[in-house]
Design a protein around this motif. Structure first.
Motif, PDB file in Angstrom:
ATOM      1  N   UNK A  59     -22.208  90.269   4.968  1.00 23.14           N
ATOM      2  CA  UNK A  59     -22.265  91.677   4.568  1.00 23.14           C
ATOM      3  C   UNK A  59     -21.475  91.897   3.282  1.00 23.14           C
ATOM      4  N   UNK A  60     -20.304  91.286   3.194  1.00 22.86           N
ATOM      5  CA  UNK A  60     -19.484  91.459   1.993  1.00 22.86           C
ATOM      6  C   UNK A  60     -20.178  90.905   0.757  1.00 22.86           C
ATOM      7  N   UNK A  61     -20.859  89.767   0.908  1.00 21.05           N
ATOM      8  CA  UNK A  61     -21.564  89.172  -0.227  1.00 21.05           C
ATOM      9  C   UNK A  61     -22.748  90.031  -0.639  1.00 21.05           C
ATOM     10  N   UNK A  62     -23.531  90.467   0.337  1.00 19.74           N
ATOM     11  CA  UNK A  62     -24.798  91.128   0.025  1.00 19.74           C
ATOM     12  C   UNK A  62     -24.648  92.608  -0.300  1.00 19.74           C
ATOM     13  N   UNK A  63     -23.644  93.267   0.270  1.00 22.39           N
ATOM     14  CA  UNK A  63     -23.531  94.711   0.089  1.00 22.39           C
ATOM     15  C   UNK A  63     -22.181  95.173  -0.436  1.00 22.39           C
ATOM     16  N   UNK A  64     -21.240  94.251  -0.567  1.00 22.94           N
ATOM     17  CA  UNK A  64     -19.901  94.632  -0.994  1.00 22.94           C
ATOM     18  C   UNK A  64     -19.854  95.290  -2.363  1.00 22.94           C
ATOM     19  N   UNK A  91     -30.527  95.900  -4.758  1.00 27.54           N
ATOM     20  CA  UNK A  91     -29.110  95.594  -4.925  1.00 27.54           C
ATOM     21  C   UNK A  91     -28.681  94.414  -4.076  1.00 27.54           C
ATOM     22  N   UNK A  92     -29.223  94.333  -2.862  1.00 26.43           N
ATOM     23  CA  UNK A  92     -28.917  93.203  -1.983  1.00 26.43           C
ATOM     24  C   UNK A  92     -29.502  91.912  -2.542  1.00 26.43           C
ATOM     25  N   UNK A  93     -30.756  91.962  -2.989  1.00 27.27           N
ATOM     26  CA  UNK A  93     -31.384  90.750  -3.550  1.00 27.27           C
ATOM     27  C   UNK A  93     -30.604  90.251  -4.757  1.00 27.27           C
ATOM     28  N   UNK A  94     -30.207  91.167  -5.620  1.00 27.34           N
ATOM     29  CA  UNK A  94     -29.478  90.767  -6.821  1.00 27.34           C
ATOM     30  C   UNK A  94     -28.128  90.162  -6.470  1.00 27.34           C
ATOM     31  N   UNK A  95     -27.487  90.682  -5.437  1.00 27.24           N
ATOM     32  CA  UNK A  95     -26.201  90.131  -5.012  1.00 27.24           C
ATOM     33  C   UNK A  95     -26.369  88.709  -4.491  1.00 27.24           C
ATOM     34  N   UNK A  96     -27.434  88.483  -3.715  1.00 31.17           N
ATOM     35  CA  UNK A  96     -27.679  87.137  -3.199  1.00 31.17           C
ATOM     36  C   UNK A  96     -27.995  86.175  -4.342  1.00 31.17           C
ATOM     37  N   UNK A  97     -28.848  86.598  -5.265  1.00 28.63           N
ATOM     38  CA  UNK A  97     -29.200  85.741  -6.395  1.00 28.63           C
ATOM     39  C   UNK A  97     -27.972  85.412  -7.248  1.00 28.63           C
ATOM     40  N   UNK A  98     -27.102  86.403  -7.431  1.00 24.92           N
ATOM     41  CA  UNK A  98     -25.873  86.164  -8.187  1.00 24.92           C
ATOM     42  C   UNK A  98     -24.993  85.151  -7.470  1.00 24.92           C
ATOM     43  N   UNK A 149     -35.533  88.561   4.212  1.00 26.59           N
ATOM     44  CA  UNK A 149     -35.434  90.013   4.094  1.00 26.59           C
ATOM     45  C   UNK A 149     -36.460  90.563   3.109  1.00 26.59           C
ATOM     46  N   UNK A 150     -36.812  89.758   2.110  1.00 27.51           N
ATOM     47  CA  UNK A 150     -37.873  90.197   1.202  1.00 27.51           C
ATOM     48  C   UNK A 150     -39.225  90.193   1.903  1.00 27.51           C
ATOM     49  N   UNK A 151     -39.483  89.179   2.719  1.00 30.69           N
ATOM     50  CA  UNK A 151     -40.726  89.143   3.490  1.00 30.69           C
ATOM     51  C   UNK A 151     -40.822  90.367   4.398  1.00 30.69           C
ATOM     52  N   UNK A 152     -39.725  90.719   5.054  1.00 36.10           N
ATOM     53  CA  UNK A 152     -39.713  91.886   5.936  1.00 36.10           C
ATOM     54  C   UNK A 152     -39.998  93.160   5.153  1.00 36.10           C
ATOM     55  N   UNK A 153     -39.356  93.285   4.018  1.00 40.72           N
ATOM     56  CA  UNK A 153     -39.481  94.527   3.247  1.00 40.72           C
ATOM     57  C   UNK A 153     -40.886  94.700   2.693  1.00 40.72           C
ATOM     58  N   UNK A 154     -41.400  93.649   2.056  1.00 43.91           N
ATOM     59  CA  UNK A 154     -42.729  93.756   1.471  1.00 43.91           C
ATOM     60  C   UNK A 154     -43.826  93.694   2.528  1.00 43.91           C
ATOM     61  N   UNK A 155     -43.543  92.992   3.640  1.00 48.32           N
ATOM     62  CA  UNK A 155     -44.546  92.846   4.674  1.00 48.32           C
ATOM     63  C   UNK A 155     -44.791  94.109   5.481  1.00 48.32           C
ATOM     64  N   UNK A 156     -43.698  94.810   5.846  1.00 47.04           N
ATOM     65  CA  UNK A 156     -43.874  96.027   6.641  1.00 47.04           C
ATOM     66  C   UNK A 156     -42.766  97.053   6.464  1.00 47.04           C
TER      67      UNK A 156
END
Length: 245
Positions: free
Chosen positions: A7-12, A193-200, A221-228
């Motif tokens: 959580x800290x990495x992805x949303x901090x 914002x979460x995707x960019x944090x993970x990529x960083x 999480x990208x599959x979930x978001x774009x899928x449904x």
């Protein structure tokens, strides 16, 4: 990887760790009747942004409770920078273990229903933190309709429809004073914002033992978001007040 570390990495790095905006947070606070002197407790306060907004706009006092130490540090800094430290404190602990010395005027859990195990349990917990005339603000995921395909619904068994949330509120003797919904843009901004944090993080940790886990997490999480998720999943802040019936 530890859940709190993830959580800290992805949303901090997100000021508000939910798909909403400062204006909508203020709208929820207004609907909850926040004013000068209102005592508020926020369960899972994250980086402290919501309490900071309410403190500056409405003059509240109160307490934020957060289990992650890095988030507590950021919350304390945000509140101190706004000159609110004398009115708003941050308690670094598991919110499930907290017992107030006296009841609050408002209790909030914005994107923090997981702490108590879902909307219903969170509502029960927050009711235990306020007096009889206290208000509740819960920000949570919700299905956009009651016709969600079963294969998606099974992935998120704790997510409710809006009507189920309304029914739970009424069963608790509350009325829904307001619903402040996230828009598609709010969702895109939050997820991006979460995707960019993970990529960083991946760029900064080429040899980390959790690199494969983080890559899989990003793609899932990208599959979930774009899928449904874009079509089926909503998010809103529900402002609940004592019923007059």
């Amino acid at each position: 990887m530890d859940k709190n570390e993830l959580v800290s990495i992805t949303q901090g790095g997100l000021a508000i760790m939910n798909p909403t905006t400062p204006a909508k947070v203020l709208a929820a606070g207004k609907a909850a009747g926040l004013r000068e002197g209102s005592r508020v407790v926020e369960v899972g306060c994250g980086n402290g942004t919501i309490l900071d907004l309410w403190g500056r706009e409405y003059g509240i006092s109160g307490l934020g409770i957060e289990a992650r130490e890095d988030a507590c540090t950021r919350a304390e800094e945000a509140i101190r920078s706004s000159g609110l430290s004398e009115r708003i404190a941050v308690l670094c602990m598991d919110a499930r273990d907290y017992a107030p010395d006296e009841p609050f005027d408002c209790a909030a859990a914005i994107g923090a229903s997981h702490i108590h195990g879902g909307f219903s349990a969170t509502l029960d917990a927050l009711l235990g933190l306020v007096h009889d005339e206290g208000t509740i603000v819960i920000g949570d995921r919700c299905w956009r309709s009651d016709r969600v395909p079963p294969e998606f619904a099974r992935e998120w068994p704790d997510v409710l429809t809006g009507y189920e949330i309304l029914s739970l509120a009424r069963e608790a003797g509350l009325d829904v004073a307001a619903v402040v919904r996230s828009s598609a843009d709010d969702w895109d901004r939050y997820e991006s914002g979460i995707w960019q944090a993970v990529l960083s993080w991946l760029g900064d940790h080429p040899d980390h033992p959790d690199r494969d886990f983080m890559t899989d997490y990003l793609h899932r999480i990208q599959d979930e978001y774009f899928g449904y998720g874009q079509e089926q999943m909503g998010w809103a802040m529900y402002v609940l007040v004592p019923g007059f019936w």
